[in-house]
Design an enzyme around this catalytic site. Structure first.
Site, PDB file in Angstrom:
ATOM      1  N   GLU A  43      21.107 -81.012   6.970  1.00  0.00           N
ATOM      2  CA  GLU A  43      19.875 -81.123   7.747  1.00  0.00           C
ATOM      3  C   GLU A  43      19.680 -82.581   8.161  1.00  0.00           C
ATOM      4  O   GLU A  43      20.012 -83.504   7.408  1.00  0.00           O
ATOM      5  CB  GLU A  43      18.687 -80.667   6.896  1.00  0.00           C
ATOM      6  CG  GLU A  43      17.363 -80.653   7.649  1.00  0.00           C
ATOM      7  CD  GLU A  43      16.181 -80.258   6.762  1.00  0.00           C
ATOM      8  OE1 GLU A  43      15.219 -79.709   7.297  1.00  0.00           O
ATOM      9  OE2 GLU A  43      16.240 -80.510   5.538  1.00  0.00           O
ATOM     10  N   LYS A  92      14.254 -73.446  11.866  1.00  0.00           N
ATOM     11  CA  LYS A  92      13.685 -73.463  10.517  1.00  0.00           C
ATOM     12  C   LYS A  92      12.290 -72.833  10.493  1.00  0.00           C
ATOM     13  O   LYS A  92      11.404 -73.229  11.252  1.00  0.00           O
ATOM     14  CB  LYS A  92      13.619 -74.902  10.005  1.00  0.00           C
ATOM     15  CG  LYS A  92      13.163 -75.047   8.556  1.00  0.00           C
ATOM     16  CD  LYS A  92      13.230 -76.516   8.150  1.00  0.00           C
ATOM     17  CE  LYS A  92      12.806 -76.723   6.715  1.00  0.00           C
ATOM     18  NZ  LYS A  92      12.860 -78.157   6.338  1.00  0.00           N
ATOM     19  N   CYS A 141      16.956 -75.937   4.074  1.00  0.00           N
ATOM     20  CA  CYS A 141      16.178 -76.723   3.113  1.00  0.00           C
ATOM     21  C   CYS A 141      15.033 -75.946   2.453  1.00  0.00           C
ATOM     22  O   CYS A 141      15.271 -75.141   1.569  1.00  0.00           O
ATOM     23  CB  CYS A 141      15.674 -78.002   3.791  1.00  0.00           C
ATOM     24  SG  CYS A 141      15.218 -79.326   2.632  1.00  0.00           S
TER      25      CYS A 141
END
Length: 275
Positions: free
Chosen positions: A47, A120, A164
């Site tokens: 990321e 995301k 994440c």
């Protein structure tokens, strides 16, 4: 030595990205080439691999329209030059709000063609006396889970995409269905990573009976943010096969169809689900 068609060679790249886009792209290119030279067929970047800015708003300044821009063009070149499948961690793409971006993972095939995209969904928020993170101030949340499939030597491989903070939401992984491997690029903070990173990764592997391949930021950045590192390959039984504690580099390993079948046959938990 011929490759085993029931295995896929993979690599996970770890970086300590800087505020320089060009510098980060050069590091990524060098590590992808090294992974490909070591016979990796698929590589993953972390990321924010392209930028860890001095301010959270720095990523808004380099955002690109989907399908167009120097970052995306360079990534396509890296995949093509190395004849490798490339999961490009996350880059900032344009969002509806002009002051925000989508934090997006793109997948390229060995010809440089983009074959998958994931924005995301879960945005990180964390605050102590010494640290504060609020991704929603500069990032717009995605709305759809992401996955992709590839065929290598006439064997199909299925992957889930997440980024994440998504790692903390097991319902996302259930929604993605059965895959061979969940790919998780990340920039976990040192504070949360030391307590939760490995536990969460192994849990996602065990409960979904699949491989988990994480690619992390790992070190002290110029903006004084410290990321945890520990890029890992975890097998469907929850064993850590490879990891890189800190710093720049990459790990390698293999995904095995035989291992997936072994775990799912001796403990068919996925078939025992009630919900």
């Amino acid at each position: 030595m011929p490759r085993n068609s029931s295995e896929l060679s993979i690599a996970s790249i770890q970086m300590v990205s800087t505020p320089s886009l060009n510098e980060n792209l050069e590091v990524a290119a060098r590590l992808i080439k090294a992974a490909a030279d070591s016979e990796a067929q698929l590589a993953v970047l972390p990321e924010y691999f392209c930028l860890m800015g001095l301010k959270d708003t720095d990523k808004v300044k380099i955002r690109e329209a989907a399908g167009s821009g120097p970052i995306q063009e360079r990534l396509a070149e890296m995949a093509k030059e190395n004849s490798i499948y490339l999961v490009a961690g996350s880059i900032p793409l344009e969002a509806k709000e002009s002051n925000k971006v989508l934090n997006t993972s793109l997948v390229f095939d060995p010809t440089g063609k983009q074959i998958a995209r994931y924005d995301k969904m879960h945005l990180f928020g964390f605050q102590t006396e010494d640290e504060r993170y609020e991704e929603s101030e500069t990032i717009a949340a995605g709305s759809q889970p992401g996955k992709f499939a590839i065929s290598v030597n006439e064997v199909d491989w299925y992957f889930g995409l997440s980024i994440c903070y998504d790692l903390r939401f097991p319902e996302l992984y259930r929604a993605l269905g059965q895959v061979d491997c969940h790919i998780i690029p990340a920039a976990f903070t040192y504070t949360t990573g030391k307590d939760h990173w490995e536990i969460l990764l192994r849990a996602r592997a065990i409960e979904n009976q699949c491989y988990v391949l994480s690619s992390a930021q790992g070190g002290l950045h110029l903006n004084q943010r410290r990321t945890w590192g520990e890029s890992m390959l975890i097998d469907p039984w929850g064993d850590v096969l490879s990891n890189l504690p800190e710093g720049e580099g990459f790990i390698q390993g293999k995904l095995s169809k035989n291992k997936l079948k072994e775990v799912r046959s001796k403990l068919p938990a996925l078939k025992h689900r009630k919900l």
